[in-house]
Scaffold this active site. Structure first.
Site, PDB file in Angstrom:
ATOM      1  CG  HIS A 361      -2.027  -0.968   1.192  1.00 39.24           C
ATOM      2  ND1 HIS A 361      -3.274  -0.702   0.677  1.00 39.24           N
ATOM      3  CD2 HIS A 361      -2.061  -2.246   1.603  1.00 39.24           C
ATOM      4  CE1 HIS A 361      -4.034  -1.780   0.799  1.00 39.24           C
ATOM      5  NE2 HIS A 361      -3.315  -2.735   1.358  1.00 39.24           N
ATOM      6  CE  LYS A 552      -6.196  14.130   0.056  1.00 38.27           C
ATOM      7  NZ  LYS A 552      -6.258  12.926  -0.748  1.00 38.27           N
ATOM      8  NE  ARG A 553      -3.759  10.385  10.044  1.00 34.70           N
ATOM      9  CZ  ARG A 553      -3.448   9.483  10.980  1.00 34.70           C
ATOM     10  NH1 ARG A 553      -4.255   8.454  11.203  1.00 34.70           N
ATOM     11  NH2 ARG A 553      -2.359   9.617  11.710  1.00 34.70           N
ATOM     12  CE  LYS A 558      -2.247  11.011   2.999  1.00 31.20           C
ATOM     13  NZ  LYS A 558      -2.951  10.129   2.050  1.00 31.20           N
ATOM     14  CB  THR A 660     -10.037   5.113  -1.166  1.00 35.58           C
ATOM     15  OG1 THR A 660      -9.491   5.471   0.107  1.00 35.58           O
ATOM     16  CG2 THR A 660      -9.387   3.838  -1.637  1.00 35.58           C
ATOM     17  CE  LYS A 664     -13.814   6.197   0.675  1.00 31.66           C
ATOM     18  NZ  LYS A 664     -12.924   6.221   1.855  1.00 31.66           N
TER      19      LYS A 664
END
Ligand code: NBG
Length: 814
Positions: A361, A552-553, A558, A660, A664
């Site tokens: 992952h 998100k985290r 990110k 993911t 969504k």
């Protein structure tokens, strides 16, 4: 008409059962019942109906030929169960009526449920989407994991900083789990190994542990969507082995006995709150081994029940390793087969490899698990021996294929010989599995080129891709009922089982009536989120503004701080020119930072500081708003994804394995602004390049720039607007004159900028300008929003599960 209080699905039967459960299940009179009591009694009522299916299912499952899936995952994020079970049973409306008759509102009762936060983020939520889809596509499966007493912490924002509160999710009881004290296994730790000769005179090894703990099963039924299949999520709780310290107790060392008891129970106390960082803590390795050992012992027992033998383990079980967290299972299965069931090494190894498959992952180096040989040997002495033996045989094979290539041999080795020597869990998982997959096309390719390159050269056929997916039941039907209804009215009701049917909306994407209805649903969802934002933060936002969301985290890769640079760019433009053509935007952030992650916590503070400035500036007030939505979790997510106009998926290319959340959002009609990273690539392919805001370096360009020498300061010096933004942060003007507060962020960006924010800054800003332009053409925006929703069929987790069945598990599935 006969009524069935335990299985009936009519309004009357549900109402009767609820009242019975209130009195007889939890001992409450209707007149004094709280909403939580009603929630609990209703859950017991629905649980009966679910368990009825689960029992029927287990009987069918005990057929010798069927291969079942065991999903091994240290994390699950299921979200609230009640609404999901109502949906899957098809009794949401009768239940709503039953409650109304009793004077309650279903949505208020659903809101009583505390979610199990037994995971950090995407990886845990993926495991739960897969549990939902396994049941829905009717694959018999058990999800094995850990019943943490404290899940992921609750986040509160104080003075702009994150604070962590322990998550006491079990404090009011959990109606969805059943403890099974009769399903319990002993798990050993520490001590030493001994060689001995068995009855036939063969040399064998026995593990003489220092301590033992007991793992007790807690089962939660996972029902599929409108099918009879009901699988089990089986989570292990650690307990002290009864009277293990009886001797100590007898010798009067009562306190030592108590201490040991507490130490045993500690194993499943708390989830490690790190996303994508290997903690390297002893207790974490104990957690991993504990749940793998319990799960494998359980699978062997279940297999025995149907007449299987340990040597045929792989015929009954396909075991999926969710990242390397359960990789030690490879060594544990070998130990069980060789030491406890007296199977020869070669047969045991064939069985083991035919059993396991491994999903990677992440490519981030800091997330790759390694355990020091010293710690590993202290805790699991027999497993270390087994790993050495696996490695010895494996490296012999390698040397035969690649003579005189010592570099390759040392890279492939399960042991990293650099001091302090360590066990490489990804190598163990790869060697012990018959299949290895990444979670999006790009990620699977990069995996073969980087982290597992030598393995891919050795065994090219072992590698494949399974692109992640999300369950449309939770992420459309439950969280966006308005949209679900609209889709059904236009595309029929089959789409929740076959998400490709969403395509039926494509031809009407330009239909004014449909556009108007689509827009009305989005507006409702935005109002719902605006109300929640007001309640949680006090900030008032306008549902007419563009909702630009990044949840998100929090992680540097990110790039939440790139988003922050954009906000400041707009702010400074408006300062310079109050008439600038900038449509009203609401920037919404959400996500937790690992408690020990300094930069991530400072990024949260940066966003909140920008928010305080922007939100209170009279001249700006109606143009820009910045919200940090606290404690982002599955429950809150139900309100967030459906309300988004724009989805921020802006990681440095090559870093986000899949993502993911990106799925969504798009499924709920948000347009994406994003890099060519993870599953963004495939989303863009599906929805069409013209309906996606692309920007930034590609993964190969990032690599190239890194090798050719990246100088972020040059970009800063050449780009005037960027310079103003960075200087504004450095000046301290943001933080009431405190120039120190954000210095670490600025120095990081101007110094080495490891995630290439400055390189991507200008393209990002320009892409955001295209967003603003399109936003002002309402019809085009809505059309693109519809096309996004209509073309997301590929990203159903049902499709992912079918891919696993076909490419990895060899389980027939229509
Ligand atoms: C995460 C990735 C995401 C991915 C999820 C689920 C880990 C180690 N990895 O990109 O960062 O979507 O896994 O596959 O948490």
């Amino acid at each position: 008409m006969s009524t069935n209080v335990r299985s009936g699905l009519t309004t009357g039967e549900i109402k009767q059962a609820l009242v019975d459960n209130l009195r007889c299940g939890i001992g409450r009179a209707e007149s004094v019942a709280t909403k939580h009591d009603i929630y609990f009694a209703l859950s017991l009522t629905i649980r009966d109906r679910v368990f009825e299916r689960s029992v029927a299912n287990m009987e069918g499952y005990a057929t010798p030929n069927a291969r079942g899936v065991a999903y091994l995952s240290a994390e699950y994020l299921p979200g609230p169960h009640l609404a999901n079970n109502l949906l899957n049973l098809g009794i949401t409306e009768p239940t709503r009526e039953a409650l109304r008759d009793l004077g309650y509102d279903l949505d208020e009762i659903l809101n009583q449920e505390e979610e199990p936060g037994l995971g950090n983020g995407g990886l845990g939520r993926l495991a739960s989407c897969y549990m939902d889809s396994l049941a829905s596509v009717e694959v018999p499966a058990v999800g094995y994991g850990i019943r943490y007493e404290f899940g992921i912490f609750d986040q509160v924002i104080k003075d702009g900083w994150q604070e962590e509160i322990t998550d006491k999710w079990l404090r009011n009881g959990n109606p969805w789990e059943i403890a099974r004290p009769e399903v319990a296994y002993q798990v050993k730790f520490g001590g030493r190994t001994e060689r001995y000769a068995d009855a036939e005179g063969r040399s064998r090894v026995r593990w003489v542990p220092e301590t033992e703990v007991k793992g007790v099963a807690y089962d939660t039924p996972i029902l599929g969507y409108q099918v009879a299949t009901c699988n089990t999520l089986r989570l292990w709780k650690a307990e002290a082995v009864e009277s293990f310290d009886f001797a100590a107790f007898n010798h009067g060392d009562y306190y030592r006995a108590v201490q040991d008891k507490m130490a045993s129970e500690n194993i499943t106390k708390v989830l490690y709150p790190n996303d994508e960082v290997a903690a390297g803590k002893e207790l974490r390795l104990k957690q991993q081994f504990f749940f793998c050992s319990c799960s494998l012992q359980d699978m062997l027992r279940l297999q025995g029940l149907i007449g299987g033998t340990p040597g045929n383990f792989h015929e009954k079980w396909a075991v999926q390793l969710n990242d390397t967290h359960p990789a030690v299972a490879v060594a544990e299965l070998m130990r069980l087969l060789v030491d406890e069931h007296q199977i020869g090494w070669e047969d045991a190894w064939r069985t083991t490899r035919a059993t396991f498959a491994y999903t990677n992952h992440t490519l981030l180096p800091e997330a790759l698990e390694k355990w020091s040989v010293e710690l590993f040997g202290k805790l699991l002495p027999r497993h270390l021996e087994i790993i050495y033996e696996i490695n010895r045989r494996f490296l012999e094979e390698v040397k035969a294929s690649f003579p005189d290539d010592d570099g390759r041999v040392s890279r492939l080795s399960l042991i990293d010989e650099k001091e302090p020597r360590s066990v490489r869990m990804a190598n163990l998982a790869t060697v012990g599995s018959h299949a290895v997959n990444g979670v999006a096309e790009l990620h699977s390719e990069l995996l073969k080129q980087t982290v597992l390159r030598d393995f891919a050269e050795l065994w090219p056929d072992k590698f494949c891709n399974v692109t992640n997916g999300v369950t449309p039941r939770r992420f459309v039907a439950l969280s966006n009922p308005g949209l679900a209804q609209l889709i059904t009215s236009r595309a029929g009701d089959g789409w929740l089982k076959d998400l490709n049917l969403l395509r039926k909306m494509e031809p009407i994407a330009s239909d004014p009536d449909f556009q108007q209805q689509w827009h009305a649903v989005k507006s409702d969802n935005k109002r719902r989120l605006a109300a929640l934002i007001k309640e949680r933060t006090g900030i008032v936002v306008s549902p007419d503004s563009l909702f630009d969301i990044q949840v998100k985290r929090i992680h540097e890769y990110k790039r939440q701080h790139l988003n922050a640079l954009h906000i400041l760019t707009l702010y400074l433009r408006l300062q310079r020119d109050p008439d600038a053509d900038i449509p009203a935007r609401t920037f919404i952030f959400g996500g937790k930072a690992a408690p020990g992650y300094f930069m991530a916590k400072r990024i949260i503070k940066l966003i909140n500081t920008i928010g305080s400035m922007v939100n209170t500036d009279e001249a700006i007030a109606d143009r820009l708003k910045v919200v940090y939505f606290p404690d982002f979790n599955v429950k809150n997510a139900h309100f967030v994804y459906p309300a988004a106009d724009l989805s921020e998926q802006i990681s440095t290319a090559g870093k986000e394995a899949s993502g993911t959340g990106n799925m969504k959002f798009a499924l709920n009609g948000a347009l994406t602004i994003g890099t060519l990273d993870g599953a963004n690539v495939e989303i863009r392919e599906e929805v069409g390049a013209e309906n996606f805001f692309l920007f930034g370096l590609t993964a190969p360009q990032v690599t190239e720039l890194k090798t050719s020498g990246y100088r972020p300061r040059d970009i800063y010096e050449k780009n005037e607007e960027l310079r103003e933004v960075i200087d504004f942060i450095s000046s301290g003007e943001l933080a009431r004159g405190d120039a120190e507060l954000f210095r670490p962020i600025v120095e990081n960006l101007l110094g080495d900028d490891p995630y290439f924010l400055l390189a991507d800054y200008q393209p990002y800003i320009e892409s955001q300008e295209r967003v603003s332009t399109l936003w002002q053409d309402r019809q085009s925006w809505i059309r693109r929003s519809i096309l996004n929703g209509a073309r997301m069929g590929k990203f159903s987790s049902d499709r992912s599960i079918r891919d696993y069945c076909e490419r990895i598990w060899n389980i027939p599935n229509s």
